[in-house]
Write a protein that holds these residues in place. Structure first.
Motif, short mmCIF file in Angstrom:
data_model
loop_
_atom_site.label_atom_id
_atom_site.label_comp_id
_atom_site.label_asym_id
_atom_site.label_seq_id
_atom_site.Cartn_x
_atom_site.Cartn_y
_atom_site.Cartn_z
N UNK A 83 50.56 124.29 69.42
CA UNK A 83 50.12 123.02 69.98
C UNK A 83 50.92 122.62 71.22
N UNK A 84 51.47 123.62 71.90
CA UNK A 84 52.09 123.38 73.19
C UNK A 84 53.59 123.12 73.15
N UNK A 85 54.18 122.88 74.34
CA UNK A 85 55.63 122.69 74.45
C UNK A 85 56.17 121.54 73.61
N UNK A 86 55.39 120.47 73.45
CA UNK A 86 55.85 119.34 72.66
C UNK A 86 56.10 119.74 71.21
N UNK A 87 55.25 120.61 70.70
CA UNK A 87 55.45 121.08 69.33
C UNK A 87 56.73 121.91 69.22
N UNK A 88 57.00 122.73 70.22
CA UNK A 88 58.25 123.50 70.21
C UNK A 88 59.45 122.56 70.17
N UNK A 89 59.41 121.49 70.97
CA UNK A 89 60.50 120.52 70.95
C UNK A 89 60.60 119.84 69.59
N UNK A 90 59.45 119.53 68.99
CA UNK A 90 59.45 118.91 67.68
C UNK A 90 59.99 119.83 66.60
N UNK A 91 59.59 121.10 66.66
CA UNK A 91 60.11 122.07 65.70
C UNK A 91 61.62 122.22 65.84
N UNK A 92 62.10 122.27 67.09
CA UNK A 92 63.54 122.37 67.32
C UNK A 92 64.27 121.15 66.75
N UNK A 93 63.74 119.97 67.03
CA UNK A 93 64.39 118.74 66.58
C UNK A 93 64.48 118.70 65.06
#
Length: 236
Positions: free
Chosen positions: A98-108
């Protein structure tokens, strides 16, 4: 959006062959379930996957209070992402469904889980992790909710500081944590094809997956002894 991954038929056949050649056990409906007092559950999910959000909000959270003494639950944010590492810099690059925002959310979320594991006793960690991820995935925008949920949850100062440091753009820890989740996810056999994927006692079963998605409480209760069922599973 449904969080499926298309896998060609020939790849499914290869995965099935590899699974059985490695003594992978597939539980079917006509096999008896070994009764026990504790059930291990691994959940592979994504921070912006609608199915992940619904399952955590509608299945895990409502059932957790009654089941938690019988659960050992591990939450693994990653899902259908991919990762590569720059050979020169050593930095990771991720691509998420679901894009870069999801990567940031997964990392967080990986940072949040790591912070709790680093600052709480083992017998306290599960409650804190489920509460944090539950709050985060119930937020209007999960990718940015971890720090606010950690404050609302009144996590220890050390955990709050750890989350704040970990989620900074120039901190490689978040990348390393997500890459480790990627290794766990890509090691699944059969390969992950739906998010969330729910694995019970280290064994993937299509029937258990479907049952857990629609009624997590009854799915876990089916594994418990009759004595435990009488205490926590009044509908059985």
């Amino acid at each position: 959006m449904r969080c499926y991954l298309f896998i060609p038929r020939y790849l499914l056949a290869i995965a099935a062959f590899i699974a059985f050649s490695n003594d992978f056990i597939l539980v079917s409906g006509d096999q008896s379930i070994a009764k026990q007092t504790n059930v291990n559950v691994n959940v592979y999910y994504e921070s912006l996957c609608g199915d992940s959000i619904r399952w955590i909000k509608d299945q895990l959270l409502p059932s957790y209070t009654s089941l938690k003494k019988h659960l050992k639950i591990t939450l693994i944010p990653y899902g259908k992402a991919t990762q590569t590492r720059n050979a020169e810099t050593g930095r990771w690059h991720f691509s998420c469904q679901h894009g870069p925002s999801e990567c940031l959310g997964n990392k967080a979320q990986a940072c949040g889980i790591h912070a709790i594991e680093s600052n709480y006793e083992e017998n306290e960690q599960q409650d804190q992790i489920v509460n944090l991820i539950g709050c985060t995935m119930s937020d209007q925008y999960p990718p940015s909710a971890v720090e606010n949920c950690a404050v609302k949850q009144n996590l220890k100062e050390g955990a709050l500081k750890s989350i704040s440091e970990c989620t900074k753009a120039d901190n490689s820890l978040a990348d390393d944590l997500l890459a480790a989740n990627g290794d766990k996810t890509w090691a699944l056999n059969p390969q992950l094809s739906f998010v969330p994927t729910i694995i019970i006692n280290g064994v993937w079963s299509g029937e258990n997956q479907k049952a857990a998605l629609h009624n997590f409480t009854n799915t876990i209760c089916a594994f418990l002894t009759e004595d435990e069922q009488r205490l926590v599973c009044p509908t059985l």
